[in-house]
Scaffold this motif. Structure first.
Motif, PDB file in Angstrom:
ATOM      1  N   GLY B  54       0.781  -1.235   0.000  1.00 41.27           N
ATOM      2  CA  GLY B  54       0.000   0.000   0.000  1.00 41.27           C
ATOM      3  C   GLY B  54       0.811   1.284   0.000  1.00 41.27           C
ATOM      4  N   LEU B 105       4.406   8.518  12.058  1.00 40.34           N
ATOM      5  CA  LEU B 105       5.399   8.038  11.094  1.00 40.34           C
ATOM      6  C   LEU B 105       6.770   8.004  11.740  1.00 40.34           C
ATOM      7  CD1 LEU B 105       6.579  10.905   8.771  1.00 40.34           C
ATOM      8  CD2 LEU B 105       4.787  11.267  10.454  1.00 40.34           C
ATOM      9  N   TYR B 109       8.359   5.981   4.956  1.00 41.65           N
ATOM     10  CA  TYR B 109       8.226   5.357   3.627  1.00 41.65           C
ATOM     11  C   TYR B 109       6.795   4.912   3.344  1.00 41.65           C
ATOM     12  CZ  TYR B 109       9.886   3.118  -0.594  1.00 41.65           C
ATOM     13  OH  TYR B 109      10.106   2.784  -1.915  1.00 41.65           O
ATOM     14  N   THR B 111       4.278   6.271   4.688  1.00 46.94           N
ATOM     15  CA  THR B 111       3.405   7.370   5.097  1.00 46.94           C
ATOM     16  C   THR B 111       2.513   7.937   3.992  1.00 46.94           C
ATOM     17  OG1 THR B 111       5.081   7.847   6.747  1.00 46.94           O
ATOM     18  CG2 THR B 111       3.392   9.523   6.415  1.00 46.94           C
ATOM     19  N   ASN B 140      -2.388  -1.560   3.946  1.00 46.94           N
ATOM     20  CA  ASN B 140      -1.171  -0.757   4.096  1.00 46.94           C
ATOM     21  C   ASN B 140      -0.284  -1.337   5.183  1.00 46.94           C
ATOM     22  OD1 ASN B 140      -3.434   1.114   3.100  1.00 46.94           O
ATOM     23  ND2 ASN B 140      -1.603   2.304   2.707  1.00 46.94           N
ATOM     24  N   LEU B 141       0.949  -1.565   4.851  1.00 49.60           N
ATOM     25  CA  LEU B 141       1.890  -2.086   5.837  1.00 49.60           C
ATOM     26  C   LEU B 141       2.800  -0.980   6.338  1.00 49.60           C
ATOM     27  CD1 LEU B 141       3.090  -5.422   4.178  1.00 49.60           C
ATOM     28  CD2 LEU B 141       1.338  -5.098   5.933  1.00 49.60           C
ATOM     29  N   CYS B 142       3.038  -1.016   7.630  1.00 53.81           N
ATOM     30  CA  CYS B 142       4.060  -0.154   8.217  1.00 53.81           C
ATOM     31  C   CYS B 142       4.926  -1.055   9.075  1.00 53.81           C
ATOM     32  CB  CYS B 142       3.435   0.936   9.083  1.00 53.81           C
ATOM     33  SG  CYS B 142       4.684   1.912   9.953  1.00 53.81           S
ATOM     34  N   ARG B 143       6.215  -0.909   8.937  1.00 53.49           N
ATOM     35  CA  ARG B 143       7.098  -1.768   9.720  1.00 53.49           C
ATOM     36  C   ARG B 143       7.686  -1.008  10.910  1.00 53.49           C
ATOM     37  NH1 ARG B 143       7.388  -7.153  10.638  1.00 53.49           N
ATOM     38  NH2 ARG B 143       9.412  -8.073  10.208  1.00 53.49           N
ATOM     39  N   CYS B 144       7.445   0.294  10.982  1.00 51.52           N
ATOM     40  CA  CYS B 144       8.102   1.099  12.019  1.00 51.52           C
ATOM     41  C   CYS B 144       7.229   1.383  13.228  1.00 51.52           C
ATOM     42  CB  CYS B 144       8.547   2.447  11.464  1.00 51.52           C
ATOM     43  SG  CYS B 144       9.774   2.384  10.164  1.00 51.52           S
ATOM     44  N   THR B 145       5.976   1.722  13.008  1.00 53.15           N
ATOM     45  CA  THR B 145       5.192   2.350  14.075  1.00 53.15           C
ATOM     46  C   THR B 145       4.342   1.401  14.883  1.00 53.15           C
ATOM     47  OG1 THR B 145       3.280   2.671  12.641  1.00 53.15           O
ATOM     48  CG2 THR B 145       4.921   4.433  12.662  1.00 53.15           C
ATOM     49  N   GLY B 146       4.156   0.190  14.422  1.00 46.49           N
ATOM     50  CA  GLY B 146       3.211  -0.690  15.102  1.00 46.49           C
ATOM     51  C   GLY B 146       1.779  -0.202  14.960  1.00 46.49           C
ATOM     52  N   TYR B 147       1.564   0.741  14.061  1.00 55.83           N
ATOM     53  CA  TYR B 147       0.227   1.251  13.675  1.00 55.83           C
ATOM     54  C   TYR B 147      -0.488   2.054  14.763  1.00 55.83           C
ATOM     55  CZ  TYR B 147       0.931  -2.397  10.161  1.00 55.83           C
ATOM     56  OH  TYR B 147       1.461  -3.203   9.179  1.00 55.83           O
TER      57      TYR B 147
ATOM     58  N   TYR C  30      14.043   9.481  -0.993  1.00 53.00           N
ATOM     59  CA  TYR C  30      14.599   8.139  -0.799  1.00 53.00           C
ATOM     60  C   TYR C  30      15.419   7.794  -2.041  1.00 53.00           C
ATOM     61  CZ  TYR C  30      11.107   8.168   2.873  1.00 53.00           C
ATOM     62  OH  TYR C  30      10.368   8.503   3.975  1.00 53.00           O
ATOM     63  N   ILE C 197      10.106  -1.332   4.840  1.00 51.42           N
ATOM     64  CA  ILE C 197       9.156  -1.181   3.734  1.00 51.42           C
ATOM     65  C   ILE C 197       9.845  -0.591   2.495  1.00 51.42           C
ATOM     66  CG2 ILE C 197       6.937  -0.197   3.020  1.00 51.42           C
ATOM     67  CD1 ILE C 197       6.614  -2.425   5.018  1.00 51.42           C
ATOM     68  N   PHE C 250      16.213  -1.728  10.526  1.00 53.61           N
ATOM     69  CA  PHE C 250      16.078  -2.765  11.563  1.00 53.61           C
ATOM     70  C   PHE C 250      17.276  -3.710  11.574  1.00 53.61           C
ATOM     71  CE2 PHE C 250      11.939  -1.784   9.557  1.00 53.61           C
ATOM     72  CZ  PHE C 250      11.499  -0.889  10.522  1.00 53.61           C
ATOM     73  N   HIS C 660       6.533   0.885  20.483  1.00 57.73           N
ATOM     74  CA  HIS C 660       5.438   0.345  19.661  1.00 57.73           C
ATOM     75  C   HIS C 660       5.973  -0.474  18.491  1.00 57.73           C
ATOM     76  CE1 HIS C 660       2.470   3.847  20.804  1.00 57.73           C
ATOM     77  NE2 HIS C 660       2.722   3.035  21.814  1.00 57.73           N
ATOM     78  N   ALA C 664       5.554  -4.449  17.706  1.00 55.82           N
ATOM     79  CA  ALA C 664       4.880  -4.996  16.522  1.00 55.82           C
ATOM     80  C   ALA C 664       5.753  -6.061  15.864  1.00 55.82           C
ATOM     81  CB  ALA C 664       4.561  -3.877  15.535  1.00 55.82           C
ATOM     82  N   MET C 699      -2.870  -5.600  15.701  1.00 54.07           N
ATOM     83  CA  MET C 699      -2.149  -5.100  16.871  1.00 54.07           C
ATOM     84  C   MET C 699      -3.082  -4.973  18.070  1.00 54.07           C
ATOM     85  SD  MET C 699       1.074  -4.678  16.711  1.00 54.07           S
ATOM     86  CE  MET C 699       1.470  -3.476  17.986  1.00 54.07           C
TER      87      MET C 699
END
Ligand SMILES: Cc1cc2nc3c(=O)[nH]c(=O)nc-3n(C[C@H](O)[C@H](O)[C@H](O)COP(=O)(O)OP(=O)(O)OC[C@H]3O[C@@H](n4cnc5c(N)ncnc54)[C@H](O)[C@@H]3O)c2cc1C
Ligand code: FES
Ligand code: FES
Lengths: 290, 168, 773
Positions: B54, B105, B109, B111, B140-147, C30, C197, C250, C660, C664, C699
């Motif tokens: 996403g 965010l 990326y 965002t 939508n995937l986010c790997r940083c924020t845990g949503y 980026y 990502i 990471f 957070h 996750a 989550m």
């Protein structure tokens, strides 16, 4: 990540699309929402030489009532199926399915016709539409023909549709009074596609017993499978939790699903039973409420 | 040579963030690359090759879609909004503001895609519950924020917009 | 040290991030956003064989295609390899070529590369290369790779062992001889994919001067530049590495990867800029993966729960090729095996093994989560076997606050801590006793509900030095150059808070610069929760030096004694005479305008290379409550309470965000994420279609708490926090799962706890007549 080169033609009528299909033969593919085809092309699992766009054909979108049948244009996107008042009123089970396909963005692009034509073993609509006893209108070079869902899905990604036919409409008979429909799905945690799913159409007599049961399962074979033993078991019986559970317990009979990295075959068969029960219960509840 | 004719480039017209563009594109051009490389709108990102993340989400005729799974030719005659088109005269859209306000965010990326999905969500459902927000973000995937803060950001924006459908 | 420092309140404030306005507007930059005139694109043909001999490669068709500028194979670049620095004595380092030479040892290895005028053309041409292979037997599982007769993952070696390392402290044999009970456990941590990502990528531009400019999605621009120079045999000082906006890392974006070296090599050769951006599928099988360690432990105990000694054997799966950091994570156990407990008699053995899989390396936690998982599961298991309360057992063995700095049996000194305090806070926040009552009531109804706890330590900072420069510009504005470059951690905000606070200026007076080797002095990078500890530490020391110098200049300007100059808003003032003020601007004008005290060097800039030679030991306590649907095995996290202690907190909002995000990923590991390879070594979960990560709807609610135990060895009193969630949450969940399943007689399942896996375990247990409850 980038499709191989291809030519693009926007069709402006179904006839033109059929003609183009005939002209380009094997190497051509129809393009609807593109949400199965483009991912496959990006990974170069599919490399058609010509794409014939159906989205530019007018009149293939929308839901309308046609006598006792709900007619859904093949190019109607999932979001519009789910938000259609007609569908919400008459076929809540179809709303269930349309709301759990992929994600919001996918539902804004993917079409009901594309989903049926593509016949992905992990797809949702083939399952619910089989339960709902839908039929599909196909347009070959001349005239049109209609194929029932039960006869349509032949094998993995294979249907009764000929190479130069266009699917134009999905026709779902309105369930009789006292009916309820429901669809439940165990999605794959990564792809969101069906691990196992169950769709049910249950008609309840005023007495409370089952007048008609159609139950279809996803994820257990190459396409939707009817849970015939479950349907037979319900026929004429009072729709009590015990009866439903006993009938659902037979849902996975004669199925032989394949295990994968997420779920074993046993797990799929087990969940099929649980989800069949849940789908029937939900359909019965809706039947009672209607 | 035959192949070149067969795969001939196709003229398209699109309106992006209110600006009309005409271009001739190779049919295999994905919309996300058309936006990024032809129009230099690099806000839509590419995070995957299976249409899952996403990050490439934009609005096409007012609906959130994944621009990596659409051909540029399919966008012919369409109205497109990208994240770059949200701010008005330098004033951020409430959703953009919400992401900053609620730390929605980290690396940024995902965002733009998150924001575009959220904008669409609030357009159709100005007062979403937390549950509805989470469900609305399933593509939508986010790997940083845990949503968690993303959900908070969208709630903040919904409140700021007064639960009103700000059609743009 | 300045003694008169009055904080301006920036440290500890949840300041909104200065990075965000650009990023939310879609105007970030980026690597893939960089377009250069004349740019070419690189693409690869990768093998799907995990282990095979290359019989032939035919590149003729690819070479003949329009728009193709170069096609290369391993033979064409045989002088080029990935440089690997040994980490352990007698470590075996098999060749790591850029493109396979003679054989491939993991699925995903590039066999040939193409440079073409567009990405699509490059991919077309790569697809036209034909390779003939002869399959060789492969080995996937590290423990199986140690069995006699196992296939060799790297046929050029005589065994699959890369290294064996041991650490021994105290008197382990006596401890075990005196034990009243020995608890034994085998546990495996599932292989994880970092999955930033933003996929990896590079743009490289050969400059007319002969220099090389490289934009790279990296966590460690300076370190990578050094490695790149070594790999290419090209002068380091002629390479400029820029880490623009980086979309997450990471740990996985630390190394110098093959594609980067090849892109640079080909750009130099062709004299044109080259871009390579990994597709997600490529990224899956080429970027270092994490975890994949099997741990076998024995815990020697007294009946009352006192721990006498610990033995751990780690079998670590390194994959097929080494990066410098690949050898690292398994060695963590050698420093962390005792966790938060007083264990003086300790023996750790690490056996690091080659297999025909993607290389592993640091992934958020990098050996810490494995170590924590091991000791925390072990404590729970031991408590259960001894019939003791698991909290009481923890408390009995905790290192006590007055024992710090405390040296453990493996010879590592922890700086500070109060483990009882964080556990108590976690109990309070979770209302632990109530959870237990709820669990028991649910159990009474036949439901599967469990509560689990983990109390853990989290070393941070390590890996050498970090650098910081603080420069007061001519106008008095402050520029900070840090070697610690950010990829989402909010450095530009937190560091500015620190410096603005120290220098008594507003935050917009301070600019943080990072991620460009041309502008920044030598530095290291961002990983291992080190940024505030190391980057923050170095710039704080630099700021203190600048302040000292500035104080003398200010004193000189107002003809006062330096001791009488106090820091004041925006500069200095004479003590007791606040109107006698000197601003940073005036001080800078003097520093650059020849008006410094006699004997003083002009200028106002200081650089500090900071190496505290010890890590900072954060810690915490996490509590999880889980429910497992008996019918389908579906697990639900009903409660998750996280109490972390990372010392002094600079920006609570950012710290909480780090927690957070870590959680996750930790929950992903506990519940669903696992990279799997088939019997034949093919990647089974190599796309987002089958590798499942947490989505918004997955989550649970988090309750985040904190305790603050300042780090006495750090100028800011800080410890790292970036990995807290991946360290503490998985074992808390694991303990809760096993607690939930205890009534069925199940005492061990390895993560991830997927519904099908739990259902299978439940079904098996229910079939055992004795366990029926
Ligand atoms: C991220 C993601 C998640 C998804 N998750 C799910 C899910 O959970 N459940 C699910 O069911 N599906 C899922 N899908 C697939 C999605 O539903 C597709 O949209 C659908 O399978 C195909 O519909 P389409 O309109 O996109 O067809 P296209 O991709 O355009 O076409 C698919 C095939 O059908 C043919 N075709 C299309 N329309 C017609 C027609 N009218 N007549 C004849 N042939 C035609 C095409 O030639 C092509 O071969 C997902 C897709 C994505 C990208
Ligand atoms: S790039 Fe991932 S969904 Fe479009
Ligand atoms: S903020 Fe980094 S992926 Fe979402």
């Amino acid at each position: 990540m980038f499709p191989a080169s291809f030519g693009y033609v926007a069709a402006h009528s179904v006839e033109e699309a059929v003609q183009l299909l005939t002209k380009h033969g094997e190497d051509a593919k129809l393009l609807a929402g593109g949400h199965s085809l483009i991912p496959a092309m990006k990974l170069r699992l599919a490399s058609p030489r010509t794409l014939i766009d159906l989205a530019t054909v007018p009149g293939l979108r929308g839901v309308r009532m046609d006598g006792n049948t709900l007619a859904i244009g093949a190019l109607t996107v999932y979001a519009d199926v789910a938000s259609s008042e007609l569908v919400q009123k008459h076929l809540p089970g179809l709303v269930d399915a349309a709301s759990v396909i992929g994600d919001v963005q996918v539902r804004n692009r993917g079409t009901i016709g594309g989903s049926i034509a593509h016949a992905d073993p992990g797809a949702d609509f083939p399952v619910i539409l089989t339960a709902l006893n839908a039929s599909f209108v196909l347009q070959p070079r001349s005239g049109s023909r209609t194929v029932a869902a039960d006869d349509f899905f032949i094998d993995f990604y294979t249907t009764a549709m000929a190479a130069n036919e266009v699917l134009t409409e999905i026709r779902v008979p309105l369930p009789m009074a006292g009916s309820g429909t429901a669809y439940v799905k165990l999605p794959h945690p990564a792809s969101g596609y069906v691990v196992v799913s169950a769709g049910a159409l249950i008609t309840r007599q005023p007495s409370g017993s089952c007048a008609l049961a159609r139950v279809a399962l996803g994820g257990l074979g190459s396409g939707p499978v009817r849970a015939v033993a479950t349907e037979t078991e319900l026929q004429g019986k009072p729709l009590t939790p015990e009866v439903i559970a006993a009938a659902a317990a037979r849902a996975a009979e004669e199925t032989d699903p394949e295990g994968d990295t997420y779920a074993s075959a046993e797990y799929k068969r087990h969940v099929a039973i649980v989800y069949t029960r849940r789908a029937i219960e939900a359909a019965v509840q809706r039947a009672s409420a209607s | 040579m035959a192949a070149e004719i067969e795969f001939a480039a196709v003229p398209i017209k699109v309106t992006v963030n209110g600006v009309k563009h005409e271009a001739v594109v190779e049919p295999r051009t994905l919309l996300v690359y058309f936006l990024r490389e032809h129009l230099n709108l690099t806000g839509a990102h590419v995070g995957c090759d299976t249409s899952q993340c996403g990050a490439c989400t934009i609005q096409l005729n007012g609906r959130a879609v994944k621009s990596c799974t659409i051909l540029a030719v399919q966008a012919n005659e369409a109205e497109i909004t990208t994240v770059e088109g949200l701010a008005r005269e330098g004033v951020l859209h409430p959703v953009q503001e919400g992401f900053r306000e609620k730390h929605g965010l980290q690396c940024g990326y995902c965002t733009p895609g998150m924001i575009m999905t959220a904008v669409s969500l609030l357009e159709t459902n100005p007062n979403p519950t937390e549950e509805e927000i989470r469900h609305g973000l399933e593509g939508n995937l986010c790997r940083c924020t845990g949503y968690i803060n993303i959900v908070e950001s969208i709630r903040w924006a919904a409140e700021k917009m007064g639960g009103k459908n700000v059609s743009r | 040290m300045t003694t008169d420092h009055t904080p301006t309140g920036l440290i500890g404030a949840s300041i909104r991030r200065v990075e965000d306005p650009v990023l939310v507007a879609g105007k970030g930059c980026y690597v893939d956003d960089i377009q250069l005139p004349g740019m070419l694109y690189l693409a690869f043909l990768r093998t799907t064989y995990p282990h095979a001999k290359i019989i032939s490669i035919n590149t003729n068709a690819a070479k003949a295609m329009a728009g193709v500028l170069a096609v290369v194979t391993g033979e064409d670049v045989k002088q080029l390899n990935i440089p690997v620095a040994p980490m352990v004595q007698d470590q075996k380092i098999p060749p790591h070529p850029l493109l396979a030479r003679g054989a491939v040892h993991e699925a995903g290895v590039a066999v040939a590369a193409v440079v073409a005028q567009s990405r699509a053309l490059a991919q077309d041409a790569a697809g036209a290369i034909e390779v003939e292979y002869e399959a060789l037997p492969s080995v996937i599982d590290a423990e199986k790779a140690l069995e006699p007769g196992a296939p060799l993952a790297r046929e050029e070696l005589n065994s699959n062992i890369c290294y064996v390392a041991t650490k021994k402290g105290g008197d382990v044999d006596t401890a075990f001889a005196q034990a009243e009970h020995i608890c034994r456990m085998h546990i495996a941590s599932p292989r994880q994919v970092a999955l930033a990502i933003e996929p990896r990528g590079i743009v490289v531009k050969p400059e007319p001067t002969g220099d090389l400019t490289v934009w790279l999605s990296t966590q460690a621009p300076h370190r990578v530049r050094g490695d790149l120079a070594t790999a290419l045999g090209f002068p380091e000082h002629k390479i400029r590495v820029i880490a623009p906006d980086v979309g997450g890392g990471f740990g996985s974006k630390g190394p110098l990867y093959r594609e980067y070296v090849l892109a640079c090599h080909l750009a130099l050769k062709l004299g044109r800029p080259i871009k390579w951006i990994a597709t997600r599928s490529e990224d899956f099988v080429t970027t270092i993966q994490g975890r994949d360690q099997a741990m076998t432990s024995e815990l020697a105990l007294k009946k009352d729960g006192t721990i006498l000694g610990l033995k751990v054997r780690v079998v670590a799966n390194l994959g097929a090729y080494l990066y410098s950091s690949t050898a690292g994570p398994p060695q963590r156990m050698m420093g962390m095996a005792p966790g938060s407990y007083q264990i003086q008699n300790c023996h750790v053995e690490v056996v690091a093994v080659f297999t025909n899989t993607t290389p592993t390396g640091p992934y958020r936690g990098a050996g810490r989560p494995e170590s924590v998982l091991n000791i925390e599961r072990l404590i729970d298991k031991a408590a259960k076997e001894l019939g003791l309360d698991r909290l009481a057992m923890r408390r009995k063995n905790f290192i006590r606050p007055e024992q710090f700095p405390y040296k453990t049996g493996v010879g590592v000194e922890y700086d500070s801590g109060d483990y009882e305090k964080s556990l108590a806070e976690a109990m309070r926040l979770s209302d632990y006793d109530k959870l237990i009552r709820e669990r028991d009531a649910a159990r009474g109804r036949g439901e599967l509900v469990g509560v689990g706890v983990s109390t853990f330590v989290e070393p941070s900072g390590g890996a050498g030095f970090e650098s910081g420069t603080v420069r007061v510009e001519r106008t008095g504005e402050i520029t900070v150059l840090t070697g610690s470059s950010s990829h989402g951690q909010g450095h530009e905000t937190s560091y500015a808070q620190v410096i603005a606070d120290k220098m008594h200026v507003s935050m917009d007076h301070v600019a943080i610069r990072h991620g460009d080797t041309l502008a920044i002095q030598q530095g290291v990078g961002t990983f291992g929760s080190r940024s505030m500890v190391m980057g923050g530490g170095s710039m704080t020391l630099a700021a203190e030096r600048v302040i000292q110098k500035a104080r003398r200049i200010a004193a000189h300007l107002v003809e006062a004694a330096p001791e009488d100059m106090m820091q004041a808003d925006g500069g200095f003032a004479v003590a007791g005479v606040p109107e006698k003020k000197v601003t940073w601007r005036q001080i800078a004008a003097a520093a650059y305008g020849g008006r410094v005290p006699p004997g003083m060097e002009p200028g106002l800039q200081e650089t500090v290379f900071f190496d505290p030679r010890r890590e900072a030991w954060g810690f915490g306590a996490h509590v999880a409550m889980v429910r497992i649907d008996r019918e389908t095995g579906k697990p639900t996290i009903e409660k998750l309470v996280l109490v972390d202690d990372c010392g002094v907190i600079i920006n609570p909002m950012i710290v909480e965000g780090q927690v957070h995000g870590g959680v996750a990923q930790g929950l992903g590991e506990a519940l669903r994420e696992q990279m799997l390879f088939g019997e034949e070594g093919q990647a089974l979960t190599g796309t987002l279609m089958n590798y499942a990560v947490m989505r918004a709807g997955d989550m649970p609610h988090l309750t985040v708490g904190e305790t603050i135990t300042p780090n006495p060895f750090n100028p800011l009193g800080v410890k790292g926090v970036g990995e807290a969630g991946t360290n503490g949450a998985p074992p808390a969940v694991a303990n809760a799962m096993m607690d939930a399943l205890a009534p069925l007689g199940i005492d061990h399942i390895d993560m991830p706890y997927t519904a099908p896996k739990l259902w299978e375990a439940i079904r098996q247990a229910e079939r055992r007549p004795a366990a029926r409850s």
